[in-house]
Design a protein around this motif. Structure first.
Motif, PDB file in Angstrom:
ATOM      1  N   ARG A   1      37.790  51.347  60.087  1.00  0.00           N
ATOM      2  CA  ARG A   1      38.203  50.169  59.324  1.00  0.00           C
ATOM      3  C   ARG A   1      38.744  50.590  57.954  1.00  0.00           C
ATOM      4  NH1 ARG A   1      32.665  49.953  57.451  1.00  0.00           N
ATOM      5  NH2 ARG A   1      32.642  49.353  55.238  1.00  0.00           N
ATOM      6  N   ALA A   2      39.447  49.654  57.338  1.00  0.00           N
ATOM      7  CA  ALA A   2      39.904  49.813  55.957  1.00  0.00           C
ATOM      8  C   ALA A   2      39.415  48.612  55.160  1.00  0.00           C
ATOM      9  CB  ALA A   2      41.425  49.912  55.895  1.00  0.00           C
ATOM     10  N   ASP A   3      38.779  48.884  54.016  1.00  0.00           N
ATOM     11  CA  ASP A   3      38.329  47.818  53.116  1.00  0.00           C
ATOM     12  C   ASP A   3      39.322  47.695  51.973  1.00  0.00           C
ATOM     13  OD1 ASP A   3      36.096  47.433  54.683  1.00  0.00           O
ATOM     14  OD2 ASP A   3      34.839  48.773  53.492  1.00  0.00           O
ATOM     15  N   LEU A   4      39.907  46.519  51.830  1.00  0.00           N
ATOM     16  CA  LEU A   4      40.859  46.251  50.769  1.00  0.00           C
ATOM     17  C   LEU A   4      40.240  45.305  49.748  1.00  0.00           C
ATOM     18  CD1 LEU A   4      42.635  46.865  53.444  1.00  0.00           C
ATOM     19  CD2 LEU A   4      44.501  45.820  52.170  1.00  0.00           C
ATOM     20  N   VAL A   5      40.657  45.433  48.505  1.00  0.00           N
ATOM     21  CA  VAL A   5      40.296  44.488  47.459  1.00  0.00           C
ATOM     22  C   VAL A   5      41.589  44.010  46.797  1.00  0.00           C
ATOM     23  CG1 VAL A   5      39.097  44.102  45.284  1.00  0.00           C
ATOM     24  CG2 VAL A   5      38.040  45.535  47.043  1.00  0.00           C
ATOM     25  N   VAL A   6      41.832  42.710  46.883  1.00  0.00           N
ATOM     26  CA  VAL A   6      43.021  42.109  46.273  1.00  0.00           C
ATOM     27  C   VAL A   6      42.621  41.527  44.919  1.00  0.00           C
ATOM     28  CG1 VAL A   6      44.862  40.405  46.541  1.00  0.00           C
ATOM     29  CG2 VAL A   6      43.931  41.565  48.567  1.00  0.00           C
ATOM     30  N   ASP A   7      43.247  42.028  43.841  1.00  0.00           N
ATOM     31  CA  ASP A   7      42.972  41.532  42.494  1.00  0.00           C
ATOM     32  C   ASP A   7      43.965  40.421  42.153  1.00  0.00           C
ATOM     33  OD1 ASP A   7      40.963  43.369  42.196  1.00  0.00           O
ATOM     34  OD2 ASP A   7      42.180  44.817  41.111  1.00  0.00           O
ATOM     35  N   VAL A   8      43.430  39.241  41.841  1.00  0.00           N
ATOM     36  CA  VAL A   8      44.267  38.096  41.467  1.00  0.00           C
ATOM     37  C   VAL A   8      43.935  37.707  40.029  1.00  0.00           C
ATOM     38  CG1 VAL A   8      44.887  35.707  41.945  1.00  0.00           C
ATOM     39  CG2 VAL A   8      44.401  37.276  43.841  1.00  0.00           C
ATOM     40  N   LEU A   9      44.925  37.794  39.142  1.00  0.00           N
ATOM     41  CA  LEU A   9      44.747  37.426  37.737  1.00  0.00           C
ATOM     42  C   LEU A   9      45.120  35.957  37.556  1.00  0.00           C
ATOM     43  CD1 LEU A   9      44.152  38.246  34.798  1.00  0.00           C
ATOM     44  CD2 LEU A   9      46.581  38.850  34.578  1.00  0.00           C
ATOM     45  N   ILE A  10      44.130  35.138  37.098  1.00  0.00           N
ATOM     46  CA  ILE A  10      44.339  33.696  36.901  1.00  0.00           C
ATOM     47  C   ILE A  10      44.198  33.382  35.422  1.00  0.00           C
ATOM     48  CG2 ILE A  10      43.614  31.382  37.582  1.00  0.00           C
ATOM     49  CD1 ILE A  10      42.274  32.632  40.031  1.00  0.00           C
ATOM     50  N   LYS A  11      45.182  32.667  34.868  1.00  0.00           N
ATOM     51  CA  LYS A  11      45.160  32.269  33.463  1.00  0.00           C
ATOM     52  C   LYS A  11      45.010  30.757  33.358  1.00  0.00           C
ATOM     53  CE  LYS A  11      48.016  36.177  31.945  1.00  0.00           C
ATOM     54  NZ  LYS A  11      49.251  36.603  31.229  1.00  0.00           N
ATOM     55  N   ASN A  12      44.046  30.332  32.538  1.00  0.00           N
ATOM     56  CA  ASN A  12      43.756  28.913  32.343  1.00  0.00           C
ATOM     57  C   ASN A  12      44.163  28.502  30.922  1.00  0.00           C
ATOM     58  OD1 ASN A  12      42.724  26.321  32.259  1.00  0.00           O
ATOM     59  ND2 ASN A  12      40.581  26.979  32.089  1.00  0.00           N
ATOM     60  N   PRO A  13      45.223  27.700  30.772  1.00  0.00           N
ATOM     61  CA  PRO A  13      45.657  27.287  29.434  1.00  0.00           C
ATOM     62  C   PRO A  13      44.916  26.076  28.889  1.00  0.00           C
ATOM     63  CG  PRO A  13      47.164  26.392  31.057  1.00  0.00           C
ATOM     64  CD  PRO A  13      46.123  27.173  31.824  1.00  0.00           C
TER      65      PRO A  13
ATOM     66  N   HIS B   1      40.843  28.328  28.100  1.00  0.00           N
ATOM     67  CA  HIS B   1      41.769  29.178  27.336  1.00  0.00           C
ATOM     68  C   HIS B   1      41.525  30.665  27.632  1.00  0.00           C
ATOM     69  CE1 HIS B   1      43.476  25.851  25.225  1.00  0.00           C
ATOM     70  NE2 HIS B   1      42.340  25.518  24.621  1.00  0.00           N
ATOM     71  N   GLY B   2      41.224  30.974  28.879  1.00  0.00           N
ATOM     72  CA  GLY B   2      40.912  32.354  29.226  1.00  0.00           C
ATOM     73  C   GLY B   2      41.615  32.788  30.491  1.00  0.00           C
ATOM     74  N   GLU B   3      41.308  33.996  30.896  1.00  0.00           N
ATOM     75  CA  GLU B   3      41.859  34.539  32.138  1.00  0.00           C
ATOM     76  C   GLU B   3      40.775  35.328  32.853  1.00  0.00           C
ATOM     77  OE1 GLU B   3      44.054  38.622  30.798  1.00  0.00           O
ATOM     78  OE2 GLU B   3      45.132  36.765  30.344  1.00  0.00           O
ATOM     79  N   GLU B   4      40.845  35.314  34.164  1.00  0.00           N
ATOM     80  CA  GLU B   4      39.868  36.003  34.993  1.00  0.00           C
ATOM     81  C   GLU B   4      40.597  36.753  36.097  1.00  0.00           C
ATOM     82  OE1 GLU B   4      36.544  36.039  34.712  1.00  0.00           O
ATOM     83  OE2 GLU B   4      36.360  34.631  33.041  1.00  0.00           O
ATOM     84  N   THR B   5      40.088  37.947  36.432  1.00  0.00           N
ATOM     85  CA  THR B   5      40.583  38.672  37.601  1.00  0.00           C
ATOM     86  C   THR B   5      39.595  38.434  38.728  1.00  0.00           C
ATOM     87  OG1 THR B   5      41.718  40.375  36.308  1.00  0.00           O
ATOM     88  CG2 THR B   5      41.160  40.907  38.575  1.00  0.00           C
ATOM     89  N   VAL B   6      40.039  37.696  39.724  1.00  0.00           N
ATOM     90  CA  VAL B   6      39.213  37.379  40.888  1.00  0.00           C
ATOM     91  C   VAL B   6      39.478  38.428  41.957  1.00  0.00           C
ATOM     92  CG1 VAL B   6      38.732  35.675  42.680  1.00  0.00           C
ATOM     93  CG2 VAL B   6      39.250  34.927  40.350  1.00  0.00           C
ATOM     94  N   LYS B   7      38.426  39.036  42.471  1.00  0.00           N
ATOM     95  CA  LYS B   7      38.553  40.080  43.484  1.00  0.00           C
ATOM     96  C   LYS B   7      38.270  39.495  44.865  1.00  0.00           C
ATOM     97  CE  LYS B   7      37.359  43.834  40.329  1.00  0.00           C
ATOM     98  NZ  LYS B   7      38.712  44.436  40.371  1.00  0.00           N
ATOM     99  N   ILE B   8      39.225  39.700  45.776  1.00  0.00           N
ATOM    100  CA  ILE B   8      39.113  39.185  47.137  1.00  0.00           C
ATOM    101  C   ILE B   8      38.888  40.364  48.088  1.00  0.00           C
ATOM    102  CG2 ILE B   8      40.220  37.806  48.929  1.00  0.00           C
ATOM    103  CD1 ILE B   8      42.029  36.634  46.761  1.00  0.00           C
ATOM    104  N   PRO B   9      37.671  40.535  48.628  1.00  0.00           N
ATOM    105  CA  PRO B   9      37.411  41.646  49.559  1.00  0.00           C
ATOM    106  C   PRO B   9      37.873  41.283  50.972  1.00  0.00           C
ATOM    107  CG  PRO B   9      35.392  40.443  49.149  1.00  0.00           C
ATOM    108  CD  PRO B   9      36.451  39.765  48.315  1.00  0.00           C
TER     109      PRO B   9
END
Length: 324
Positions: free
Chosen positions: A79-91, A126-134
């Motif tokens: 198997r291969a384990d991937l992690v997708v990093d999604v940067l979300i900005k909240n204004p 007024h922040g941003e978060e990097t959400v990790k999707i395994p």
């Protein structure tokens, strides 16, 4: 005498008969109580205007998102384990909940894996978060579904992500994202013994060099960091070691390694004596290699069973154990 409007509405108090007044009252009731429908429309418009003014005053807006990276923290034959990093900005001045994450990985338009992550967290005001999707890709599932995907190949992939976000005033919105890349379907290297060259042969101690062949059947290079192996003649283990040796096994290529070792023939059984007498005997070799690849570090098993050995002289008049 001045008027407060250019077109004032004038109402005659005594004008009209009683019958006329009754007809007027009836018409007002039929129309919703004297312009009631128009009043409700005005209320709706007022609420809408107030909402827009609040949105403008407070500064509510749609968040933005982007796939900032895709990592492969683990990859093996299975198997291969991937992690997708999604940067979300909240204004916005308030936190917003990330309701759902819907994801899909496809290759050439064919689904490899999909899933849904509910209640995925909250993005600060007024922040941003990097959400990790395994995400895990199971190779057996892929190969059993698509017969044309062969071990050792590199396949393109496309990651599709849909974020469902609940934004005050605006409501729930969907943010679609996608990012492409490549991923391997690894194949374990073939291992074989080319020959064993004996330098000093005695019953007390025999020194020799193992000529080991490693064949890379993948469409990408393997950067060898470590080799761990054990070799048996018949049921007797005659050599084992862990070697931290650097080498490059090119894609679809073969690398030969020379590994010195020693053993005491008098401590072993019939297989070693058959070898000394010039009779053929079977051998087995098992182990693993640690390699670097363009897709990350991998630990791959190596094994060969059922080979046959025979002792003979080589061109330098040395004793050589050949294999077939």
């Amino acid at each position: 005498m001045s008027s407060s409007s250019e077109n004032p509405t004038v109402t005659e108090r005594g004008g009209g008969s009683g019958k006329d007044r009754r007809e007027d009252d009836s018409e007002k009731k039929e129309s919703g109580g004297g312009g009631g429908g128009g009043f409700m429309e005005k209320v709706k418009d007022f609420i809408h205007d107030i909402g827009e003014k609040i949105e403008e005053a407070v500064g509510f807006g749609k968040p933005t998102a982007d796939v900032s990276g895709i990592h492969i923290p683990h990859i093996s034959l299975h198997r291969a384990d991937l992690v997708v990093d999604v940067l979300i900005k909240n204004p916005n001045p308030v936190p917003i909940p990330l309701v759902d994450i819907d994801y899909l990985i496809e290759s050439d338009g064919r689904k490899l894996v999909s899933g849904l992550i509910p209640d995925a967290g909250t993005i600060h005001a007024h922040g941003e978060e990097t959400v990790k999707i395994p995400i895990s890709l199971i190779y057996d599932d892929i190969k059993s579904t698509y017969n044309d995907i062969k071990p050792g190949s590199i396949i393109p992939y496309l990651v599709r992500v849909i974020l469902l976000i609940d934004v005050p005033i605006i409501g729930r919105i969907k943010l679609p994202l996608e990012k492409s890349g490549e991923i391997p379907i690894p194949y374990k290297p073939d291992v074989d013994v080319d020959k064993i060259k004996f330098h000093r042969f005695s019953f007390e101690e025999t020194t020799a060099t193992l000529h080991l062949k490693l064949e890379n059947k993948n469409d990408f290079d393997l950067g060898l960091n470590m080799l761990e192996y054990e070799m048996w003649l018949g049921d007797d283990s005659i050599a084992s070691a862990e070697l931290n040796e650097k080498a490059t096994i090119e894609k679809q290529g073969i690398t030969t390694m020379q590994i010195p070792f020693s053993f005491r023939p008098k401590d072993f059984g019939s297989a070693v004596w058959d070898m000394i007498r010039g009779r053929g005997t079977g051998y087995t070799i098992k182990g693993k290699i640690d390699v670097d690849t363009p897709f990350g570090n991998m630990k791959l098993p190596i094994s060969k069973e059922g080979g046959t050995t025979r002792l003979k002289k080589d061109d330098d008049d040395d004793e050589v154990l050949t294999v077939s």
